[in-house]
Design an enzyme around this catalytic site. Structure first.
Site, PDB file in Angstrom:
ATOM      1  N   ASP A  80       7.037  -4.702   2.369  1.00  0.00           N
ATOM      2  CA  ASP A  80       8.271  -4.517   1.602  1.00  0.00           C
ATOM      3  C   ASP A  80       8.167  -3.516   0.453  1.00  0.00           C
ATOM      4  OD1 ASP A  80      10.977  -5.271   0.638  1.00  0.00           O
ATOM      5  OD2 ASP A  80       9.831  -6.060  -1.042  1.00  0.00           O
ATOM      6  N   ASP A  83       3.652  -5.018  -2.341  1.00  0.00           N
ATOM      7  CA  ASP A  83       2.992  -6.219  -1.824  1.00  0.00           C
ATOM      8  C   ASP A  83       2.802  -6.099  -0.312  1.00  0.00           C
ATOM      9  OD1 ASP A  83       5.538  -6.473  -0.823  1.00  0.00           O
ATOM     10  OD2 ASP A  83       6.152  -8.046  -2.212  1.00  0.00           O
ATOM     11  N   TYR A 232      14.128 -12.272  -2.673  1.00  0.00           N
ATOM     12  CA  TYR A 232      15.346 -11.659  -2.127  1.00  0.00           C
ATOM     13  C   TYR A 232      16.385 -12.736  -1.874  1.00  0.00           C
ATOM     14  CZ  TYR A 232      12.970  -7.190  -1.691  1.00  0.00           C
ATOM     15  OH  TYR A 232      12.310  -6.013  -1.973  1.00  0.00           O
ATOM     16  N   GLU A 477       7.451  -0.215  -9.396  1.00  0.00           N
ATOM     17  CA  GLU A 477       7.236  -0.637  -8.006  1.00  0.00           C
ATOM     18  C   GLU A 477       8.244   0.024  -7.062  1.00  0.00           C
ATOM     19  OE1 GLU A 477       6.261  -4.657  -5.438  1.00  0.00           O
ATOM     20  OE2 GLU A 477       7.468  -4.855  -7.251  1.00  0.00           O
TER      21      GLU A 477
END
Length: 626
Positions: A80, A83, A232, A477
């Site tokens: 994703d 990670d 999410y 990120e």
């Protein structure tokens, strides 16, 4: 200092500033170069067994046993973000965005010779979705435990965290996740249809089954997969059902899906919600733009009245972005960036910019204007907004920083990404365990050992401030869902300005290759120049007929055969009549050089570039190097 000396100093300073500004401006607008780099991010995020053609060499195979403990093979797909969890909802949204680009930006992607790369990026996701959908009412929606994964800082190749897989079925529904996956597969079926009709048909079959599953067994996927809630959390599933129906109608032409979107328009919020956001969680603006296309093409028929309501909401989103919505506008930073929320804000800017570029095309094709409360505006205004967001991302901002990693002279070098921050498994072969990664690599002040080219980081705050700190995950990120819309955005802008990945000799549009050009065409080699420090290997990798002319895609491999590094290589390319990718023009006639990120060829190292033209191949020779 004399008056003359002071004036000379001032003149030199002015020239330096002007030259610097010109160089920076040129860099902002090299959308083709940005597009080329963005594809590399998807290669860096690959899970599973990597192909021989993998260009991101610091990655290796990983997640090969995903799903096996539960009796299903879930190898493949994309990690994703920074990670190693494979979250289904944002991954499916990313594939939908890639597929939309392949469908509506086909001309630009084919013209820049990037369509095959786009299809590869899509297929790495769709092959995984096919595996994840083994039965009509079963969808494996996640692999990996988000909590345990986030407690560790290790390379994908060293993973020691749980690889539990989580599924949806009729007793554990997830209409949002199943609906988005259906939309992704329907859009992908359109993307592949001109090039691989059998694969397109397979994708469409899965899309139809997943839509039926999503509609018949309704529920939030985060209720069935609670592990995803902290990462999410879904706000609803109505938008995904409408989104899937809209894409299935476009892919099939079946009136059933259009009727579904019309009959449920009010109940599911399609004509009720005016949005100022488009994202992995909120698809309403996308639905509204997609259905507006039908109306703008004059194909509304009996559904015209409802489709006009959809378009009113599409206009609401576009007018809000342009700040012409009667005060109900988006928020922007002082530097002009769309600002939605603190965490990973650039994902909202990239998605909105792509969507408005698409809507601009729909309006232009219909010779229509955008009607806003503060006045009507031409479609070009939407594209101008999209360009402003792209330019901000690429460095036209208060910090002078490109937020696309690896693009431009200044970009984030401490990205919140496990693989980028730890030396490659090919460099440090001993495993890096969970805690060791935090101690040795996560908290380091030094730059990442691996540049994760094409990653769009979370971006600056509401005051345009960005902290290049690996621990600052809200800003540093990158994500699939944030980066994916850039493919269509950069493709559109590069085609508009004629800037294709590294520049080319003169404005030129390559005739679109037919499907056969993307099949496994025989590679035709010409003799290499041997016995020299630098040698060239020419090959023809595709050819097609257009306008009674046969066009060839030429690939040239440059290899350093010497025992020492070679820098500053300049090439002379004569008899070039078509576009070229992978080299930058120097400004001198017929003279090209390697891109900034590849200034030096190490001993034994090779680099390739591509050009397309009819007739005989161009003549390539070395001008100079050191």
């Amino acid at each position: 200092m004399s008056k003359f000396g002071g004036s000379l100093f001032g003149l030199n300073l002015l020239l330096t500033v002007l030259l610097g500004a010109a160089t920076a401006a040129a860099e902002y607008y090299n959308y083709g170069n940005a597009l080329d780099k963005t594809f590399l991010f998807f290669e860096a995020q690959r899970s599973g067994k990597l192909p021989a053609a993998q260009r991101v060499k610091w990655r290796s195979h990983s997640g090969l046993a995903d799903g096996l403990a539960q009796g299903v093979s879930l190898e493949g797909g994309y990690y994703d973000a920074g990670d190693h969890v494979k979250f289904g909802l944002p991954m499916a949204f990313a594939v939908t965005m890639l597929s939309w680009a392949a469908v509506d930006n086909q001309k630009e992607l084919s013209g820049s010779n990037q369509m095959q790369q786009t299809l590869w990026s899509i297929r790495w996701g769709t092959d995984y979705f096919i595996k994840a959908h083994p039965q009509p009412n079963v969808l494996w929606g996640q692999v990996g435990d988000g909590k345990s994964d986030h407690y560790c800082w290790e390379r994908a190749e060293d993973m020691t965290t749980s690889r539990t897989a989580y599924k949806l079925d009729q007793y554990h529904p997830g209409s949002d996740l199943a609906g988005e996956t259906a939309a992704a597969l329907a859009a992908a079926s359109l993307a592949f249809k001109p090039y691989n009709s059998s694969y397109s048909a397979i994708l469409l079959t899965h899309a139809k089954e997943l839509f039926s599953f999503a509609d018949k067994y309704r529920g939030l996927y985060t209720d069935s997969i609670p592990n995803a809630k902290a990462f999410y959390m879904s706000s609803g599933y109505s938008d995904e059902l409408l989104w899937a129906a809209a894409w299935l109608h476009r892919a099939t032409g079946d009136e059933y899906y259009l009727k579904y979107a019309v009959n449920n328009a009010g109940y599911m919020g399609g004509t009720g919600w005016g949005m100022k956001e488009f994202s992995w969680d909120n698809k309403y603006a996308g639905v509204q733009v997609l259905l507006s296309k039908i109306l703008l093409e004059g194909k509304g028929g009996a559904y015209t009245s409802t489709l006009k309501q959809y378009q009113m909401k599409a206009d609401y989103f576009a007018c809000a972005c342009l700040k012409k919505n009667g005060g109900y506008n988006i928020q922007t930073t002082p530097g002009g960036l769309m600002y939605v929320r603190e965490w990973n804000n650039l994902q909202y800017a990239s998605a909105a910019a792509f969507l408005l570029a698409i809507y601009s095309d729909y309006l232009s094709a219909a010779n229509a204007k955008l009607n806003c409360p503060d006045g009507s505006v031409p479609p070009q205004a939407l594209l101008d907004f999209s360009r402003s967001q792209a330019d901000y991302i690429l460095g036209k901002n208060r910090q002078g920083m490109s937020y696309l990693v690896g693009y431009g002279p200044k970009y984030p070098i401490r990205v919140h990404h496990r693989g980028a921050s730890i030396p490659s498994i090919f460099v440090q072969r001993s495993s890096v365990n969970c805690v060791q990664g935090f101690d040795s690599w996560y908290r380091r002040a030094q730059a990442d050992p691996n540049v994760i080219y094409g990653a769009l980081v979370g971006g600056p705050d509401q005051n345009d401030y960005y902290s290049d700190d690996r621990t600052n995950y809200e800003q540093s990120e990158p994500t699939l869902s944030g980066t994916a819309p850039l493919i269509g955005l950069f493709a559109k802008l590069s085609g508009k300005l004629g800037s294709y990945g590294g520049g080319y000799s003169k404005p030129y549009q390559t005739p679109k290759p037919p499907a056969s050009a993307y099949k496994a065409a025989p590679t035709i080699y010409t003799p290499k120049q041997s016995g020299a420090p630098i040698e060239f290997l020419h090959s023809i990798t595709a050819n097609w007929m257009a306008w009674n002319t046969r066009y060839y895609r030429h690939k040239v491999i440059i290899k350093n055969n010497s025992q020492k590094p070679i820098s500053g290589l300049k090439l002379k390319i004569e008899d070039l009549t078509g576009p070229i990718w992978g080299l930058n023009p120097t400004g001198q006639k017929n003279t090209y050089q390697l891109p900034q990120w590849q200034k030096t060829l190490k001993a034994g190292q090779a680099y390739d570039f591509v050009y397309v033209q009819g007739g005989p191949q161009a003549k390539v020779s070395v001008l100079s190097y050191y």
